[in-house]
Design a protein around this motif. Structure first.
Motif, mmCIF file in Angstrom:
data_model
loop_
_atom_site.group_PDB
_atom_site.id
_atom_site.type_symbol
_atom_site.label_atom_id
_atom_site.label_comp_id
_atom_site.label_asym_id
_atom_site.label_seq_id
_atom_site.Cartn_x
_atom_site.Cartn_y
_atom_site.Cartn_z
ATOM 1 N N GLN A 1 9.871 58.601 53.391
ATOM 2 C CA GLN A 1 9.544 59.789 52.610
ATOM 3 C C GLN A 1 8.052 59.936 52.347
ATOM 4 N N PHE A 2 7.360 58.825 52.145
ATOM 5 C CA PHE A 2 5.914 58.927 51.981
ATOM 6 C C PHE A 2 5.251 59.247 53.322
ATOM 7 N N GLY A 3 5.859 58.806 54.422
ATOM 8 C CA GLY A 3 5.380 59.215 55.736
ATOM 9 C C GLY A 3 5.534 60.708 55.937
ATOM 10 N N ALA A 4 6.662 61.256 55.448
ATOM 11 C CA ALA A 4 6.865 62.702 55.535
ATOM 12 C C ALA A 4 5.828 63.450 54.701
ATOM 13 N N ALA A 5 5.479 62.892 53.543
ATOM 14 C CA ALA A 5 4.456 63.525 52.708
ATOM 15 C C ALA A 5 3.101 63.529 53.414
ATOM 16 N N ARG B 1 7.573 74.663 54.581
ATOM 17 C CA ARG B 1 7.869 75.876 53.828
ATOM 18 C C ARG B 1 8.376 75.639 52.412
ATOM 19 N N ILE B 2 9.058 74.510 52.191
ATOM 20 C CA ILE B 2 9.598 74.214 50.864
ATOM 21 C C ILE B 2 9.204 72.799 50.464
ATOM 22 N N PRO B 3 9.239 72.485 49.167
ATOM 23 C CA PRO B 3 8.867 71.135 48.716
ATOM 24 C C PRO B 3 9.726 70.054 49.358
ATOM 25 N N LEU B 4 9.175 68.862 49.406
ATOM 26 C CA LEU B 4 9.824 67.761 50.113
ATOM 27 C C LEU B 4 11.167 67.379 49.488
ATOM 28 N N GLY B 5 11.241 67.357 48.161
ATOM 29 C CA GLY B 5 12.475 66.973 47.481
ATOM 30 C C GLY B 5 13.670 67.833 47.861
ATOM 31 N N PRO B 6 13.574 69.156 47.705
ATOM 32 C CA PRO B 6 14.705 69.999 48.102
ATOM 33 C C PRO B 6 14.964 70.013 49.600
ATOM 34 N N ALA B 7 13.915 69.818 50.408
ATOM 35 C CA ALA B 7 14.116 69.783 51.860
ATOM 36 C C ALA B 7 15.032 68.620 52.240
ATOM 37 N N ALA C 1 12.095 61.298 48.001
ATOM 38 C CA ALA C 1 11.298 62.386 48.593
ATOM 39 C C ALA C 1 10.634 63.228 47.512
ATOM 40 N N ALA C 2 11.376 63.507 46.439
ATOM 41 C CA ALA C 2 10.802 64.281 45.336
ATOM 42 C C ALA C 2 9.633 63.527 44.713
ATOM 43 N N LEU C 3 9.768 62.203 44.580
ATOM 44 C CA LEU C 3 8.679 61.392 44.025
ATOM 45 C C LEU C 3 7.465 61.409 44.950
ATOM 46 N N ALA C 4 7.699 61.280 46.254
ATOM 47 C CA ALA C 4 6.587 61.317 47.214
ATOM 48 C C ALA C 4 5.898 62.678 47.183
ATOM 49 N N GLY C 5 6.697 63.746 47.104
ATOM 50 C CA GLY C 5 6.112 65.078 47.039
ATOM 51 C C GLY C 5 5.263 65.269 45.794
ATOM 52 N N PHE C 6 5.710 64.678 44.687
ATOM 53 C CA PHE C 6 4.957 64.806 43.435
ATOM 54 C C PHE C 6 3.654 64.009 43.486
ATOM 55 N N LEU C 7 3.725 62.767 43.979
ATOM 56 C CA LEU C 7 2.557 61.889 43.956
ATOM 57 C C LEU C 7 1.502 62.274 44.985
ATOM 58 N N ILE C 8 1.942 62.702 46.172
ATOM 59 C CA ILE C 8 0.991 62.972 47.262
ATOM 60 C C ILE C 8 0.674 64.458 47.401
ATOM 61 N N LEU C 9 1.677 65.303 47.190
ATOM 62 C CA LEU C 9 1.501 66.738 47.439
ATOM 63 C C LEU C 9 1.459 67.580 46.171
ATOM 64 N N ASN C 10 1.550 66.938 45.000
ATOM 65 C CA ASN C 10 1.541 67.647 43.715
ATOM 66 C C ASN C 10 2.664 68.680 43.618
#
Length: 311
Positions: free
Chosen positions: A35-39, A104-110, A259-268
């Motif tokens: 998930q952090f790789g995806a971010a 197109r959409i945040p990592l968590g919901p994706a 994934a939601a955590l990675a999106g928050f930490l890396i992608l805000n």
């Protein structure tokens, strides 16, 4: 995972519960890595586009797996090659569609919507009434995601890509199992990765062109390949040698939260309370479906043992 045999249900790890902390930690590390790789891949998309990022990831991963696994090309039947090609197509489609969604959409919901594919596969193959509950719970989560759970709403095209990626993920699971039965070790995985890379390479060149060979882009692409493919596959392979399949499946169900955590930490990418609840519902549904499958398997074993004793 292709070529990997999980430990039998209920098997003790190194003779004690404490021994299971090792493989559990490996699986968690693999999930975090994916998930952090995806971010990181999302940050690379402005440079090479979603298709270009997928291409870099698959090409580098294929090269590494070929060097490490050194799969044998001879001695396989036409059916073997047909299976590994189907596996590669599913793998390439899964990655391509998911990265389109992540752009197109945040990592968590994706990832949450993508998980619906394996969840649907689990529910359909189980054929138990209780799985209707898990399916309904997952649908409630999807309804919340589509009902304005995020500040700017959920992009429908991105959601469609994520759900389609989930369908490819279900196909990936089916053909991964078949490939694992036909090829030794991780040979099938390496060959399928090559198929996926070859299929995606023309698309990546068409979209990104010369941007694919920019040194900084190549470096980040290699990092994404290691984080999202090479490292997690290796960690899962080591873990599945000592970890029951049910425990592994439950832990993989936690990926939307990671994934939601990675999106928050890396992608805000901050989540609202409603969005977090939606993700939690889908995770609960996925875990419930896995546990139902495990209970069914144990019941079959008990019945078989009773019949053997009676005989």
């Amino acid at each position: 995972m292709a070529g990997v045999t999980a430990a039998p249900e209920g098997a003790a790890t190194q003779g004690s519960r404490w021994g299971s902390l090792g493989p559990v930690g490996l699986v968690l590390a693999g999930c975090v890595s994916v998930q952090f790789g995806a971010a990181v891949a999302v940050t690379l998309m402005p440079r090479a586009g979603a298709v270009g990022v997928v291409t870099l990831r698959l090409v580098f991963a294929a090269l590494v797996l070929l060097v490490v696994c050194r799969p044998k090309l001879r001695g396989h039947s036409r059916a073997d090659w047909g299976t590994v090609v189907a596996f590669g197509i599913a793998m390439g489609g899964m990655n391509m569609l998911f990265y389109q969604a992540a752009s197109r959409i945040p990592l968590g919901p994706a990832v949450t919507l993508e998980v619906l594919g394996p969840l649907a596969l689990s529910v359909l193959t189980s054929r138990r009434l209780v799985n209707a509950i898990w399916a309904g719970l997952a649908l409630c989560g999807v309804f919340l995601l589509g009902g304005g759970g995020f500040h700017a709403g959920l992009d429908l095209v991105g959601a469609a890509f994520a759900i389609s990626a989930g369908g490819c993920w279900a196909a990936y699971i089916v053909f991964s199992a078949r490939t694992g039965r036909r090829f030794p070790q991780a040979d099938g995985l390496a060959l399928a990765m090559v198929v996926a890379a070859v299929l995606c390479l023309p698309l990546g060149i068409a979209e990104a062109g010369s941007r694919l060979v920019v040194p900084s882009t190549v470096g980040l692409g290699a990092a994404v390949a290691v984080l999202s493919s090479v490292l997690p596959y290796t960690l899962e392979l080591l873990a599945l040698r000592r970890l029951p399949a049910s425990t592994f499946a439950v832990m993989m169900s936690l990926e939307p939260a990671i994934a939601a955590l990675a999106g928050f930490l890396i992608l805000n990418q901050a989540l609202s309370v409603v969005a977090a609840l939606a993700i939690a519902l889908v995770i609960a549904a996925s875990i419930g479906a896995v546990r139902t499958q495990v209970g069914r398997g144990r019941a079959k074993v008990t019945v078989a043992e009773a019949g053997a004793e009676a005989g």
